[in-house]
Scaffold this motif. Structure first.
Motif, PDB file in Angstrom:
ATOM      1  N   PHE A   1      33.071  38.838  26.375  1.00  0.00           N
ATOM      2  CA  PHE A   1      33.727  37.763  25.655  1.00  0.00           C
ATOM      3  C   PHE A   1      33.566  37.888  24.150  1.00  0.00           C
ATOM      4  CE2 PHE A   1      32.723  36.290  29.915  1.00  0.00           C
ATOM      5  CZ  PHE A   1      33.990  35.945  30.356  1.00  0.00           C
TER       6      PHE A   1
ATOM      7  N   PHE B   1      36.086  31.149  27.189  1.00  0.00           N
ATOM      8  CA  PHE B   1      34.732  31.428  27.650  1.00  0.00           C
ATOM      9  C   PHE B   1      33.905  30.161  27.593  1.00  0.00           C
ATOM     10  CE2 PHE B   1      30.452  33.253  26.345  1.00  0.00           C
ATOM     11  CZ  PHE B   1      30.051  33.465  27.649  1.00  0.00           C
TER      12      PHE B   1
ATOM     13  N   ILE C   1      34.872  36.312  38.560  1.00  0.00           N
ATOM     14  CA  ILE C   1      34.859  35.502  37.346  1.00  0.00           C
ATOM     15  C   ILE C   1      34.791  34.020  37.710  1.00  0.00           C
ATOM     16  CG2 ILE C   1      36.184  34.849  35.301  1.00  0.00           C
ATOM     17  CD1 ILE C   1      35.129  37.631  35.140  1.00  0.00           C
TER      18      ILE C   1
ATOM     19  N   MET D   1      36.736  39.353  23.085  1.00  0.00           N
ATOM     20  CA  MET D   1      37.998  38.708  23.435  1.00  0.00           C
ATOM     21  C   MET D   1      38.405  37.680  22.384  1.00  0.00           C
ATOM     22  SD  MET D   1      38.712  40.107  26.340  1.00  0.00           S
ATOM     23  CE  MET D   1      40.069  39.059  26.906  1.00  0.00           C
TER      24      MET D   1
ATOM     25  N   VAL E   1      34.430  31.036  32.890  1.00  0.00           N
ATOM     26  CA  VAL E   1      35.520  30.564  32.019  1.00  0.00           C
ATOM     27  C   VAL E   1      36.026  29.207  32.479  1.00  0.00           C
ATOM     28  CG1 VAL E   1      36.263  32.913  31.513  1.00  0.00           C
ATOM     29  CG2 VAL E   1      37.266  31.701  33.445  1.00  0.00           C
TER      30      VAL E   1
ATOM     31  N   GLN F   1      44.231  39.776  31.020  1.00  0.00           N
ATOM     32  CA  GLN F   1      43.743  40.352  29.763  1.00  0.00           C
ATOM     33  C   GLN F   1      42.247  40.626  29.838  1.00  0.00           C
ATOM     34  OE1 GLN F   1      45.063  37.320  27.056  1.00  0.00           O
ATOM     35  NE2 GLN F   1      47.081  38.254  26.752  1.00  0.00           N
ATOM     36  N   LEU F   2      41.534  39.685  30.433  1.00  0.00           N
ATOM     37  CA  LEU F   2      40.091  39.879  30.576  1.00  0.00           C
ATOM     38  C   LEU F   2      39.798  41.083  31.455  1.00  0.00           C
ATOM     39  CD1 LEU F   2      37.284  38.737  29.950  1.00  0.00           C
ATOM     40  CD2 LEU F   2      37.470  37.370  32.022  1.00  0.00           C
ATOM     41  N   GLN F   3      40.548  41.194  32.528  1.00  0.00           N
ATOM     42  CA  GLN F   3      40.356  42.332  33.423  1.00  0.00           C
ATOM     43  C   GLN F   3      40.639  43.640  32.701  1.00  0.00           C
ATOM     44  OE1 GLN F   3      42.565  42.167  37.112  1.00  0.00           O
ATOM     45  NE2 GLN F   3      42.246  44.349  37.497  1.00  0.00           N
TER      46      GLN F   3
END
Lengths: 317, 317
Positions: A237, A296, A270, A240, A276, A248-250
């Motif tokens: 994070f 986050f 997650i 990010m 999150v 996007q996180l992946q």
DNA sequence: AATTAAATGCTCGTTATGAGCATAATGAGG
DNA sequence: CCTCATTATGCTCATAACGAGCATTTAATT
């Protein structure tokens, strides 16, 4: 116990930084001198602590606050004690994570994808052909060239553990050991810098941009640490933007780990970790169904004690 | 990039060692000066590398080869840059594991159980009463004494994460964070060394022997590293005799982790990882049924790639 | 309206892990 | 010699975690 230090034992401290950012699914690292060096700065009298030293000159260089800083390793092996009166250098390296990248105008310093330095580490699109087609054959030859049979076996085993068979058993955390293995095998240009170039037979090095000194090794150390850390601490994070979609996180995690992941299971993970929370908004930047945006949950840094243990503990008596 | 270092930026390197051995189910650490210091030595011109420096003076002190050595951390924060012309000291600490302990005759250096320094870290006989009865109440008072409500909440959460409720949720890896929390709360004597003793109200410190400088912190760092490492690398065996029973091995791990484990499951784990092989002999030193003796399979150091991953990887495409 | 690309929900089999019962093999004490 | 305490060792069971993949939903695009 400690005798008063002699003048000749004085050293100079150099701080090196592996500074990582993430843009368009590429893991970037800040470099200098046309990509040949990691940024480094002196540890000077005005810095109260090592970490504040790193923060000070990195922030001056990048114009951005440095979120996360972690010490990597201390090397003193690069240069033997100098007999010419010059002081020995001890280099302390740090890993730093930052959200923003430097304005693109400047040519130096420059952000570069770390896969330019370690192309064989990118398995996001499946097993790297570089490993199976180029590296493994060359390493195999190196193993065969060993002195005795015992050493041959040992080399083969190390190759197998670190590189697998080119398709299975790839462990992304072993990036440092892999680099060291290639170094030992004489398959990176840095090996030839070190020794007497004339006497070592020049082998075609494996693709991947070298760096000066031991900077590529330090970079590998940083990547290894980061790849290991994302598995048990929510450090992604730091890289990010404030709001992001789960895909996007992946993609971010995949960029760091260099491996593709299972979408639904990624979300499950997650989700059940409570990392999150939805911002309420959603985005339709891509084509399909719009994705919810998340942020986050800063709290988890406090909440989460790593409970993970591989020991067969028994219940408190 | 790096300007030529000024004279004033020269530092002296001090090497510290957390040297661990294991005797009669006690984890021992080598200390000096009546237990107040960790052994330390200078990094001198004659040492080609840092690690060889550590090995050199530790082996001279203990008269025994040092099996396993690992760098811990580099501190430069202890003493501010000296204005009186004395050089700043940077201390690099190492963790070392050794099989034999020093001959018992000498009083200095001396091996001591590390639980003398961290009595609350020993949960082998169940939850430490020290935590529930002494530490948690004092920490609770510290949390209440915080300036505003937000800070109170944060303190309570940190206490909860690191110490649990005194019975559940104990994570042995968090030893360093726990020590740091106690330090911040002013519950260890070292806190009072640092500041102006007059102005800080002297609270009854938590039981546990202090050390000079930041040596207890370095010790905590070493224990934390070791406790974490035994979970994914076969380092316990560095501390074991050549042949041992499975119960002895279990007791060793328990001594390090500070927690009891489930006997049958422990065996299952060791077994299915192929870490040991029977020597063929067995021992009847204890009362019950004689136990088979085992030896460590050195090969696994090569064989085992850590496969452990907590990411939802997908099968190579 | 049909098609396509994502997002999201849910199930299933396998393995890892925590717990505990049962049996085997000794020495100690009567 | 017999019984008991003690330790070693084998095995089962329930649950959680994890890898895979099917199915459905929701929007943009054609």
């Amino acid at each position: 116990m400690t005798p008063p230090p002699a003048i000749s034992d004085a050293v100079t401290i150099e701080l090196n930084a592996v500074l990582v950012a993430l843009t368009e699914n590429q893991p970037l690292v800040l470099t200098l001198d046309d990509g040949a060096l990691l940024p480094s700065g002196p540890f000077a009298t005005e810095h109260p602590t090592l970490q504040s030293g790193v923060r000070a000159w990195v922030e001056r260089q990048t114009q951005h606050p440095l979120g996360y800083v972690e010490q990597l390793y201390t090397f003193a092996d690069r240069n033997r004690p100098a007999s010419d009166g010059r002081r020995r250098v001890v280099s302390i390296s740090y890993l730093g994570l930052t959200r923003e990248r430097l304005s693109a105008g400047a040519r130096d310093p420059e952000w570069r994808s770390w896969y330019r330095y370690f192309p064989w580490e990118d398995w996001r699109a499946g097993p790297s052909p570089l490993v199976a087609q180029t590296i493994l054959p060359q390493l195999s030859a190196w193993a065969d060239a060993a002195g005795d049979v015992a050493q041959q076996r040992e080399r083969r085993q190390r190759i197998d553990v670190n590189f697998g068979d080119g398709a299975e058993n790839w462990n992304e955390d072993l990036i440092l050991q892999r680099y060291e293995l290639l170094y030992e095998a004489g398959l990176v240009p840095e090996t030839q810098q070190e020794r007497h170039r004339a006497t070592v037979p020049t082998i075609e090095p494996v693709p991947g941009m070298p760096m000066r000194h031991d900077h590529r090794r330090i970079l590998a150390t940083g990547i290894a640490r980061l790849r290991a850390k994302i598995k048990y601490r929510p450090v992604v994070f730091e890289l990010m933007p404030p709001a992001f979609t789960l895909l996007q996180l992946q993609r971010a995690v995949e960029a760091l780990a260099g491996r593709p992941m299972h979408k639904q299971n990624f979300r499950r993970l997650i989700d059940q970790q409570g990392l999150v929370e939805p911002t309420g908004a959603s985005t339709s930047e891509t084509r399909g169904r719009p994705a919810k945006l998340f942020r986050f949950r800063r709290e988890v840094v406090l909440e989460r004690a790593v409970q993970g243990t591989k020991l067969p503990l028994s219940r408190p008596i």
